[in-house]
Design an enzyme around this catalytic site. Structure first.
Site, PDB file in Angstrom:
ATOM      1  N   TYR A 318      -1.555   8.102  -6.495  1.00 22.08           N
ATOM      2  CA  TYR A 318      -0.332   7.606  -5.413  1.00 22.08           C
ATOM      3  C   TYR A 318       1.210   8.547  -5.791  1.00 22.08           C
ATOM      4  O   TYR A 318       1.158   9.009  -7.002  1.00 22.08           O
ATOM      5  CB  TYR A 318      -0.396   6.242  -5.762  1.00 22.08           C
ATOM      6  CG  TYR A 318       1.805   6.256  -5.138  1.00 22.08           C
ATOM      7  CD1 TYR A 318       1.293   5.433  -3.894  1.00 22.08           C
ATOM      8  CD2 TYR A 318       2.381   5.853  -5.852  1.00 22.08           C
ATOM      9  CE1 TYR A 318       3.082   5.367  -2.768  1.00 22.08           C
ATOM     10  CE2 TYR A 318       3.757   5.605  -5.015  1.00 22.08           C
ATOM     11  CZ  TYR A 318       3.543   5.257  -3.783  1.00 22.08           C
ATOM     12  OH  TYR A 318       4.844   4.721  -3.108  1.00 22.08           O
ATOM     13  N   TYR A 350      -2.059   6.335   0.477  1.00 17.63           N
ATOM     14  CA  TYR A 350      -1.588   6.630  -0.241  1.00 17.63           C
ATOM     15  C   TYR A 350      -1.028   8.551   0.576  1.00 17.63           C
ATOM     16  O   TYR A 350      -0.414   9.454  -0.160  1.00 17.63           O
ATOM     17  CB  TYR A 350      -2.154   7.204  -1.434  1.00 17.63           C
ATOM     18  CG  TYR A 350      -2.570   6.431  -2.232  1.00 17.63           C
ATOM     19  CD1 TYR A 350      -1.773   5.279  -1.654  1.00 17.63           C
ATOM     20  CD2 TYR A 350      -2.879   6.170  -3.600  1.00 17.63           C
ATOM     21  CE1 TYR A 350      -2.137   3.816  -2.999  1.00 17.63           C
ATOM     22  CE2 TYR A 350      -3.534   5.553  -4.451  1.00 17.63           C
ATOM     23  CZ  TYR A 350      -2.885   4.272  -4.118  1.00 17.63           C
ATOM     24  OH  TYR A 350      -2.784   3.242  -4.965  1.00 17.63           O
ATOM     25  N   TRP A 381      -7.459  -0.601   3.300  1.00 15.03           N
ATOM     26  CA  TRP A 381      -5.852  -1.252   3.615  1.00 15.03           C
ATOM     27  C   TRP A 381      -6.046  -2.364   4.472  1.00 15.03           C
ATOM     28  O   TRP A 381      -7.136  -2.601   4.976  1.00 15.03           O
ATOM     29  CB  TRP A 381      -5.222  -0.542   4.003  1.00 15.03           C
ATOM     30  CG  TRP A 381      -3.929  -0.768   4.303  1.00 15.03           C
ATOM     31  CD1 TRP A 381      -3.197  -0.107   5.498  1.00 15.03           C
ATOM     32  CD2 TRP A 381      -2.677  -1.068   4.049  1.00 15.03           C
ATOM     33  NE1 TRP A 381      -1.562  -1.133   5.309  1.00 15.03           N
ATOM     34  CE2 TRP A 381      -1.465  -1.685   3.835  1.00 15.03           C
ATOM     35  CE3 TRP A 381      -3.086  -1.383   1.628  1.00 15.03           C
ATOM     36  CZ2 TRP A 381      -0.319  -1.842   3.368  1.00 15.03           C
ATOM     37  CZ3 TRP A 381      -1.441  -1.500   1.513  1.00 15.03           C
ATOM     38  CH2 TRP A 381      -0.701  -1.527   1.741  1.00 15.03           C
ATOM     39  N   ASN A 462      -6.148  -7.155  -7.414  1.00 15.87           N
ATOM     40  CA  ASN A 462      -4.562  -7.977  -6.425  1.00 15.87           C
ATOM     41  C   ASN A 462      -5.379  -9.009  -6.447  1.00 15.87           C
ATOM     42  O   ASN A 462      -4.502  -9.973  -5.514  1.00 15.87           O
ATOM     43  CB  ASN A 462      -3.859  -7.713  -5.917  1.00 15.87           C
ATOM     44  CG  ASN A 462      -3.464  -6.196  -6.475  1.00 15.87           C
ATOM     45  OD1 ASN A 462      -1.955  -6.425  -7.164  1.00 15.87           O
ATOM     46  ND2 ASN A 462      -2.686  -5.084  -5.378  1.00 15.87           N
TER      47      ASN A 462
END
Length: 618
Positions: A318, A350, A381, A462
Site C-alpha cells: 500500500y 492501492y 474491494w 477485518n
C-alpha cells in the site's frame, strides 16, 4: 530450520500442550562394556553443553546414573526440574523366552507418539506425513545411523556419515557430516536423540542450531533415502506381529504410550514441564507453532487449511498514490524478491498492482524466481460485493497484474459500498453511500472463482468473530476461509480473535504489524509510537536487532503472518532479517504484556455501517 530454535530455546509443542526439546541425548549403552559412571558423567556434561532432553529406558540398566546426574545438576543450580525433559520406556521382563529359547510375544498397544529410526538413508516420508496429519511428533533414534551392535543392527548397511553429499555440505558450513544429518532431521520437524558417551561428540552434536540448510540442500539429502534400516531387531524379527518392517506401507513401531509425558524411573518422580495456561490447545496452534519453528530465510512458508502454503512474512504494497512516485512499488518489489521475500500483499484499490505485477514478471523472466515461488494476495474491494461483480473484480486484478491466478483472494472489508466506478462513493452531502451487505452471497461467488482456478485460496480481512461464523456456518459451504487479515502488533495482540481463528484452522495475517502508519484518513494518530517502547528497544539491544525486527519476530513466534509495508530499501531488507534469532519465553511474555488493545487503523468514517466490524469485542 530454526526460525525459533536456539541453543537456549529449542523445544517444540506436543499436541497435549507439553513441549519437547528437538534434540536430546540418547543414553543407551551396552552394560557389559560401558564402565560404571559413564552415563552419569555424560549426562552432566550434556546438561552443561545445553541438552535438556534425555532418552532412557529401564532396559538400558543405567537410569540410576541418569537420574543421579540430573539431580546433581538440579542441586547445584544449573537447571531446575522443570527444565529437564526425560523420556522413559515401560517394561518389566526384558527378554522373555519360552523353554525352547523362543522369544515370548504379547499383545501390543501401539500408541500416540512414535519413536522410530530416522536418518538420511531412512527418511520415513510416509510415516512422517501420517504423523504430521495426526499431530504426532516423530522422535528419531539412530539419527546418525551408526550403532554397530550386531544383535540389533544390520551391519551390511553402508556407513551414513561417509556419504559424499553430507561431507560436501558439511565443508560449506564448517560442520561435520553428523551435524548435517542431525540438522536435516531437525529442519523436517523430527526430534533427534543421538546417543554418545564421547564428550567431544556430545558437544558437537548439540552445535546444530547456528546454521540452516537451504531448500536445495534439503532436497539433496532427501534424495539419499535408500529405505535402509540400520536397526532391524534381528533377534526378535521372526514372528513378532507388530514388527512389520518389510510389509507396512508406512513402517514404524509404536513405543512408550504417552512417553512424551511419563518417566519410567522411580528416581525421577516429577512430571515433565507443562506449558502454563494451556489445557487443550487447538490443532492449528500446535501445527502453526511447530511449523514456525522450522522456518528459515530460504524456507519460511506455513500450511493453510486447504493444503496450500503461505510465506510467514510478506511485503505490504500500500502507498498513497498522490505522494508515492511512479515506479517506486516496482523497484521495491524487485528488491524484496532479491532479499528473499516471496509473499506480496496488494489490492486493486492501492492503484499500483500493475507495478507489482511488472516486478514479479521481470524477476520470473530473469530467472530469479518461478511463478510458483511467489505468493500474491489480492483483495475484493467493498464496491464489488454483489455476486455478479466478484469475478469481474478478480479478473480485473489478474489483467492488471498480467498473471493467470492469485494465490489468495480475500474480502477486504465486511462492509459493502455502493457499486460503481467510484471506490469511495459519496452523496451530495459528502456522506459515504452504503450498500446492502450479504457476506454469504459474496462468499459463494468467491468459491466459484476458486473452482475456476482464478485463485488458489480464499480468505477475509477485518472480519470479527460473528462475521467469520456467518461464513463458517453457511449452509452448503464449499471452501472455508483460510485466513483473516487484521491489525496485529504488541499494542493490539488480538488474543481472543487469534484463539478463535486457531480453533477454526484460520491463519491470522497481521497488517500494520509495526503499528506505524500515520495516514490520518485511516489511523488514530493519538496512539503512542510502538517502536519507541522501552521493552522492545531493550530486547532489541540484546540481540542487536531493531525494535521493528523484535516486533515482527514476536508475531511470527505466535504463528501470525506479518506483512510490513515499506518503500524504504534499508527497512525492506532489515524487516526480513528475523530468521537468525528467537525470543525467549519470558521475552514473549513481556511483549504480550504490552497489549493496550489499541488500534492504529480505525476507519471511523464507516462506523455507522451495519457491518462495521470493530464494535464487537472481537
Amino acid at each position: 530450520m530454526s526460525l525459533m530454535l536456539t541453543a537456549e530455546n529449542h523445544s517444540i509443542p506436543l499436541s497435549d500442550g507439553n513441549r519437547i526439546p528437538i534434540i536430546g541425548l540418547g543414553t543407551y549403552g551396552d552394560p557389559r562394556t560401558t564402565p560404571k559412571g559413564t552415563a552419569r558423567e555424560c549426562v552432566k556434561l550434556a546438561i552443561d553443553v545445553g541438552y535438556r532432553h534425555f532418552d532412557g529406558a529401564l532396559v538400558y540398566f543405567n537410569e540410576h546414573e541418569v537420574g543421579q546426574a540430573i539431580r546433581e545438576k538440579i542441586t547445584d543450580g544449573t537447571v531446575r526440574r522443570e527444565d529437564i525433559f526425560y523420556c522413559g520406556k515401560p517394561g518389566d521382563e526384558f527378554y522373555p523366552k519360552d523353554k525352547n529359547g523362543k522369544y515370548i510375544y504379547h499383545e501390543t498397544d501401539l500408541c500416540a507418539t512414535w519413536e522410530v529410526e530416522c536418518h538420511p538413508y531412512f527418511t520415513q516420508p510416509k510415516l512422517l506425513e501420517f504423523c504430521r496429519q495426526n499431530d504426532i511428533v516423530i522422535v528419531g533414534y539412530s539419527p546418525l545411523g551408526t550403532s554397530r551392535d550386531a544383535s540389533w543392527v544390520n551391519l551390511k548397511c553402508p556407513p551414513l556419515l561417509e556419504d559424499e553429499v553430507l561431507v560436501s555440505i558439511g565443508k560449506k558450513y564448517n560442520k561435520s557430516p553428523s551435524q548435517i544429518a542431525l540438522r536435516f532431521n531437525v529442519q523436517r520437524g523430527v526430534v533427534v536423540i543421538p546417543k554418545s558417551f564421547n564428550p567431544q561428540r556430545i558437544t558437537k552434536n548439540f552445535q546444530i542450531l547456528d546454521f540452516s540448510l537451504t531448500d536445495h540442500e534439503m532436497k539433496l539429502i532427501e534424495e539419499l533415502n535408500k529405505n535402509i534400516r540400520f536397526v532391524e531387531l534381528l533377534i526378535a524379527m521372526l514372528g513378532f506381529p507388530d514388527l512389520q518392517y518389510r510389509t507396512s506401507p508406512i513402517g514404524g513401531v509404536g513405543r512408550c504410550k504417552e512417553s512424551n509425558r511419563l518417566a519410567s524411573s522411580s528416581l525421577i518422580k516429577y512430571p515433565v514441564v507443562k506449558r502454563a495456561g494451556v489445557d487443550e490447545p487447538s490443532a492449528l496452534h500446535f501445527q502453526s507453532e511447530k511449523m514456525s519453528l522450522m522456518l528459515t530465510a530460504e524456507n519460511h512458508s506455513i500450511p493453510l487449511s486447504d493444503g496450500n502454503r503461505i510465506p510467514i512474512i510478506g511485503l505490504g504494497t500500500y502507498g498513497d498514490q498522490q505522494t508515492t512516485p511512479e515506479g517506486t512499488t516496482r523497484e521495491c518489489v524487485k528488491l524484496a524478491i532479491d532479499v528473499g521475500y516471496r509473499h506480496f500483499d496488494g489490492a486493486l484499490v492501492y492503484y499500483n498492482e500493475h507495478e507489482v505485477g511488472q516486478a514479479i514478471r521481470e524477476k520470473i523472466t530473469g530467472g530469479t524466481v518461478r511463478r510458483e515461488d511467489i505468493f500474491y494476495c489480492g483483495k475484493l474491494w467493498s464496491t464489488f460485493h454483489p455476486p455478479e461483480l466478484v469475478r469481474p473484480a478478480l479478473e480485473r486484478t489478474l489483467k492488471t497484474l498480467q498473471l493467470d491466478y492469485v494465490d489468495l483472494y480475500i474480502i477486504e472489508l465486511p462492509m459493502a459500498l455502493k457499486p460503481g466506478d467510484e471506490f469511495f462513493p459519496k452523496d451530495k452531502n459528502g456522506k459515504y453511500i452504503y450498500h446492502e451487505t450479504d457476506l454469504c452471497a459474496t462468499w459463494e461467488a468467491l468459491e466459484a472463482c476458486k473452482d475456476a482456478g482464478l485463485t488458489k485460496s480464499l480468505g477475509v480481512s477485518n472480519f470479527n468473530r460473528r462475521q467469520l461464523e456467518l461464513i463458517l456456518n453457511k449452509p452448503g459451504l464449499k471452501h472455508r476461509p483460510v485466513s483473516n487479515q487484521v491489525e496485529c502488533h504488541p499494542y493490539f495482540t488480538q488474543p481472543k480473535l487469534l484463539e478463535f481463528c486457531r480453533q477454526n484452522d484460520i491463519v491470522i495475517v497481521g497488517y500494520s504489524p509495526l503499528g506505524t502508519s500515520r495516514d490520518a484518513n485511516w489511523v488514530n494518530l493519538q496512539c503512542p509510537p510502538l517502536l519507541e517502547d522501552e521493552v522492545l528497544v531493550s530486547i532489541g539491544k540484546k540481540y542487536n536487532k531493531s525494535p521493528a525486527q523484535v516486533v515482527l519476530r514476536f508475531n511470527i513466534q505466535r504463528g501470525v503472518v506479518v506483512i510490513p509495508k515499506s518503500f524504504n530499501p534499508q527497512r525492506i531488507t532489515e524487516n526480513f532479517r528475523i530468521f537468525d534469532f528467537s525470543l525467549a519465553v519470558d521475552e514473549m511474555k513481556l511483549i504480550e504484556g504490552l497489549n493496550k488493545n489499541i488500534r492504529f487503523v480505525e476507519p471511523r468514517m464507516w462506523s455507522d455501517h451495519p457491518e462495521y466490524p470493530f464494535h464487537d469485542d472481537y
